[in-house]
Design an enzyme around this catalytic site. Structure first.
Site, PDB file in Angstrom:
ATOM      1  CG  ASP A  60      32.914  44.771  51.730  1.00 52.44           C
ATOM      2  OD1 ASP A  60      34.137  44.738  52.586  1.00 52.44           O
ATOM      3  OD2 ASP A  60      33.908  44.688  50.684  1.00 52.44           O
ATOM      4  CB  THR A  93      35.033  39.837  51.949  1.00 49.18           C
ATOM      5  OG1 THR A  93      34.488  40.383  51.442  1.00 49.18           O
ATOM      6  CG2 THR A  93      37.156  40.421  52.474  1.00 49.18           C
ATOM      7  CB  THR A  94      30.658  38.343  50.174  1.00 52.95           C
ATOM      8  OG1 THR A  94      30.627  39.960  50.366  1.00 52.95           O
ATOM      9  CG2 THR A  94      28.869  37.583  50.632  1.00 52.95           C
ATOM     10  CG  ASP A 393      36.575  45.620  47.549  1.00 56.60           C
ATOM     11  OD1 ASP A 393      36.989  45.690  48.806  1.00 56.60           O
ATOM     12  OD2 ASP A 393      35.071  45.668  48.284  1.00 56.60           O
TER      13      ASP A 393
END
Length: 555
Positions: A60, A93-94, A393
């Site tokens: 994550d 987020t990545t 998520d």
């Protein structure tokens, strides 16, 4: 005439102009490179040693960057991007870090050719507007009430995660939790507060398949006197308090002087009567369960158990709010203010059970709970922590689709469509802005390229073939299958992404890269270690009109 002077003390470090901009780009790329391999279903895991000596195993992006310790201010602001993305939409987020890193990397040649940062930023913002217009064109609506479609969407978003091996379990948990806490606001919109009303409880032991969403609330508490109070009550009447059920002593400085022995007995009797009155006030309403956020004395517990009332004390404020939403009770400040309308009658069962080594109180089978608890079971704490991250998520994705029910194809298809549209439009842009504008289209390709790299296929051949399919705005749903690395139509594969996540990713990445490009000075006034001298003065810029003559450098 003298030039303005930057007056700095000996402890002040400074990077300026081109050097500062290039240093920011290098730092941002370093952060992006850390998590580049964690994108897609074939992503790698990172093992992080946290500050307390514990180990975190995750892919994550936000969880990794939260644990990374960086000193460079630009790298810190990149990490903040990931946190903001997680806070706003709970996913991507990545992607946001990889995209922002690529935007900055492609700005580097322009800075070396003496393009002004303002020109680059203007082109970037123009490209952002056109990118969002392209996304609006290819997006399509969906029905948030179609459970099968929603499961597909959530599953495709968390397909890259550790819990993917358990099939649709996480997607089903997330969907049930979001549907439970959703409150209709009347104008077609729903309020979905998963942070406050969907609590995750992790209990080591059991199997992952034992995870479930409770139609109610579970708290890590037992009744005050287990031997005397009931531990299982069907259809309980529940009173919630946020005041102590014990005798209120005077302030610390109060002194009581007792001259006769009988007075001590009188004091104790008054105390007992006050508690008895408090408990009889509560007992009038015939509740089965009393829950308070504060203390509850042994004497009060005795009177309540005599009246056949079970009691739980020192419950967290957040848990009390959840219980209120689940069973329809109202939290009361004083027993004297109690009314029949404040009592919660929506719960079907109150039960205290032992899970592992601890006792948990369940207020379950609620009629229309607007709060819930997600019970996670698993082999170890590490597994449970990763399952919780994946679940958060998944809930974020489900919430976004309920808020804005529009979908986009996944697998890098959107980025390739936007890339082709921006490259085509860049030919019509005049002046120097044409090249940075075109660079945004180029930067978009980093997402499908990274997906292909993580699958281990030939990146150049795959990307060239994908570009050919997206030329002239054709095949907007064609992307890369994250498992095989083959070029696939996402419509057939059923891989979708929420509109809100994709737009937020692009806005955050482009706006953040513009902000970092416009930095031309990094000034630090931090005191050196071991320096015992006087407090360093804050760095300040003196203007020639305001500065004293002795502050100017000699000619």
């Amino acid at each position: 005439m003298h030039a303005p002077v930057l007056v700095l003390n000996e402890n002040t470090k400074r990077e300026s102009g081109r050097k500062a901009q290039l240093a920011n780009i290098q730092a941002s790329r370093a952060v992006a490179d850390i998590i580049r391999t964690t994108l897609g279903p074939r992503s790698m895991l990172k093992m992080i040693l946290d500050a307390t000596g514990g180990i975190v195993l995750t892919n994550d992006g936000n969880a990794i960057l939260r644990e990374v310790d960086v000193a460079h201010p630009a790298a810190k602001s990149m990490i903040e991007l990931s946190r903001n993305q997680d806070r706003e939409v709970g996913d991507g987020t990545t992607s946001v870090i990889i995209l922002a890193g690529e935007m900055l990397h492609l700005a580097e040649p322009f800075l070396e050719r003496n393009f002004h940062p303002t020109v680059i930023c203007r082109a970037y913002m123009k490209a952002l507007d056109d990118a969002i217009a392209t996304i609006d064109r290819i997006s399509f609506p969906t029905d948030p009430n179609d459970r099968e479609q929603m499961l597909n969407i959530v599953q495709s978003c968390i397909g890259t995660k550790f819990t993917n091996r358990y099939g649709t379990l996480m997607a089903e948990l997330a969907l049930d939790a979001v549907n439970t806490v959703a409150v209709d606001q009347g104008d077609g919109k729903k309020e979905i507060d998963i942070k406050n009303f969907a609590k995750v409880e992790k209990v080591p032991g059991g199997q992952i398949e034992d995870c479930r969403v409770l139609r109610g609330v579970m708290i890590n508490k037992d009744v005050v006197t287990p031997g005397k109070m009931r531990r299982r009550i069907a259809n309980p009447r529940i009173i919630l308090l946020d005041c102590p059920l014990e005798y209120k002593k005077g302030e610390n400085m109060t002194n009581v002087e007792i001259t006769k022995e009988e007075d001590w007995g009188l004091l104790l009797k008054m105390e007992e009567e006050a508690i008895e009155k408090m408990c009889s006030t509560i007992a009038k309403f015939k509740p089965d369960l009393v829950i308070t956020e504060k203390g509850l004395s042994d004497l009060a517990a005795h009177f309540l158990s005599k009246a056949g009332i079970s009691a739980i004390r020192r419950v967290r404020k957040t848990d009390n709010n959840r219980i209120a939403r689940a069973c329809g009770a109202t939290i009361v400040n004083r027993p004297e203010e109690l009314q029949e309308a404040n009592i919660g009658t929506g719960a079907g069962l109150f039960e205290v059970k032992k899970l592992g080594d601890e006792f948990f109180a369940f207020i379950a089978d609620c009629k229309s709970p607007k709060a819930c608890t997600i019970l996670l079971r698993g082999a170890s704490k590490d597994v449970l922590n990763e399952v919780e991250r994946n679940l958060q998520d998944a809930m974020g994705v489900a919430r976004n689709v309920v808020w804005d029910p529009r979908l986009l194809p996944g697998g890098g298809a959107v980025e390739m469509t936007v890339s082709a549209a921006l490259k085509e439009k860049s030919a019509s842009i005049e002046g120097m802005e044409q090249w940075p504008y075109r660079a945004v289209g180029q930067a978009m390709e980093v997402i499908p390229r990274t997906l292909a790299q993580n699958c281990g296929v030939n990146v150049i051949r795959t990307l060239t073939s994908l570009q050919a399919k997206h030329a002239n705005g054709e095949n907007p749903t064609v992307g890369i299958n994250g498992n095989t690395g083959l070029i696939t139509d996402m419509k057939q594969l059923g891989v979708w992404e929420p509109y809100a996540v994709k737009v937020q990713t692009m806005k955050t990445a482009i706006e953040a890269s513009c902000m970092l490009l416009r930095i031309d000075d990094i000034v630090s006034g931090i005191k050196k270690k071991g320096d015992t001298g006087s407090k360093p003065t804050k760095p300040r810029i003196e203007d020639e009109g305001q500065a004293d003559s002795e502050q100017f450098l000699p000619e």
